[in-house]
Enzyme design. Structure first.
Site, PDB file in Angstrom:
ATOM      1  CB  CYS A 133      -0.978  -0.055   1.181  1.00 16.89           C
ATOM      2  SG  CYS A 133      -2.029   1.387   1.250  1.00 16.89           S
ATOM      3  CB  CYS A 136      -0.610   2.451   4.153  1.00 18.09           C
ATOM      4  SG  CYS A 136      -2.160   1.797   3.238  1.00 18.09           S
ATOM      5  CG  ASP A 137       3.207   1.226   4.280  1.00 23.02           C
ATOM      6  OD1 ASP A 137       2.600   1.735   5.514  1.00 23.02           O
ATOM      7  OD2 ASP A 137       3.085   0.034   4.085  1.00 23.02           O
TER       8      ASP A 137
END
Ligand code: NAP
Length: 306
Positions: A133, A136-137
């Site tokens: 992701c 997200c990261d």
């Protein structure tokens, strides 16, 4: 036991659209969502191919709008995992935590999840440099070097997104041509931070506390090379979240449900909408269409019971 006309399982674009249509059709509806509404769309940085938003819209924002729209018309959302779905004489028993309810009809819209590659180091470094992701990261890798594995829409789109943070992004693809949409391909080719590594597969993720390198293999020559990277983002396709269905309907090799355009599964009262359904194009626009179609089928089914 509490009885509902319809239970929708999954609050991505398909489920939320089903919730909207069902609430407007005055069906006594409940929607189960185990995390944040929006599904995979909510973890997409920007969605540029959903009509009505000429400048594009952020995935999380679209998800919130869809969720608000469904709730505005009375769709109730229960934030819980569904543990069990069982066919009974009068409908489907849904078990969630300590609770149960009976739904006369069910729309499964649990979507899909990223596939793992299954190579050495992938599991070990998950969360320590291996990610599925970028939204997200990605921000953890400011000025870093990254490898993105895959050549589809997701890989190329997320590689472009990652160049916002990273100094360099390799796209590692097993063939000599990308699968992604041409407009995305062109953007990747034009991006000076992106380098394509063709005809190559990931053999191993290496490192100590965190990821330090990837070992790649050229599939034509068998030659191996190690590239120093800070992170690896894997986008090699998806598989269905269809655990709840495995004893109820026929699934294909990746767990997708073999339902046609009418979303009917062959089990009376049970429908599937969105990415979970075997279909030629998995996009927000096809997921929302499924949600609407499924509710129209549910309405017909419920009136046939009367
Ligand atoms: P995908 O379209 O199935 O692409 C998967 C990619 O991974 C392919 O390039 C494939 O290579 C490669 N791959 C698969 N298995 C591999 C393996 N074992 N080793 C190395 N490479 C492997 O999956 P996706 O990109 O996740 O997209 C999923 C769906 O969501 C698609 O329908 C896509 O169109 C949609 N989506 C759309 C957008 C958008 O419209 N902007 C964004 C994201 C996702 P080959 O090409 O050689 O098969």
């Amino acid at each position: 036991m509490e009885i509902r006309d319809l239970a929708i399982i999954g609050g991505g674009p398909a489920g939320l659209t089903a919730g909207l249509y069902a609430a407007r059709a005055a069906l006594n509806t409940v929607l189960f969502e185990r995390g944040m509404p929006g599904g995979q769309a909510a973890s997409t940085e920007r969605i540029e191919n959903y009509p009505g938003f000429p400048e594009g819209i952020d995935g999380p924002e679209l998800a919130i709008k869809m969720s608000e729209q469904a709730q505005r018309f009375g769709c109730e959302i229960i934030y819980s995992d569904v543990d069990k779905l069982e066919r009974q004489e009068k409908g489907f028993k849904i078990t969630y935590g300590e609770n149960e309810l009976l739904a006369k009809a069910v729309i499964l819209a649990t979507g899909a999840k990223p596939k793992f590659l299954g190579v050495k180091g992938e599991k070990e470094f998950h969360g320590r440099g291996v990610s599925y992701c970028a939204t997200c990261d990605g921000a953890f890798f400011r000025d870093g070097t990254l490898a993105v594995i895959g050549g589809g829409d997701a890989a190329v789109e997320e590689a472009i997104f990652l160049t916002k943070f990273a100094a360099k992004v390799y796209i590692v693809h097993r063939r000599g041509e990308l699968r992604a949409a041409k407009i995305l391909q062109q953007r990747a080719f034009d991006n000076p931070k992106i380098e394509l590594v063709w005809h190559s597969v990931l053999e191993e993720v290496k490192g100590g506390q965190k990821v330090e390198s990837v070992l790649l293999k050229d599939v034509r020559t068998g030659e191996k090379k190690e590239i120093a990277v800070d992170g690896v983002f894997i986008y090699v396709g998806t598989e269905a979240n269809s655990n709840l269905l495995k004893d109820l309907v026929e699934l294909d090799a990746n767990g997708y449900v073999k339902a046609q355009e009418d979303t009917a599964t062959g089990v009376p009262g049970l429908y599937v909408a969105g990415d979970l359904r075997k279909k030629p194009l998995r996009q927000v626009v096809t997921a929302v269409a499924d949600g609407a179609v499924a509710v129209a089928q549910v309405e017909k089914y419920l009136s046939s019971l009367e």
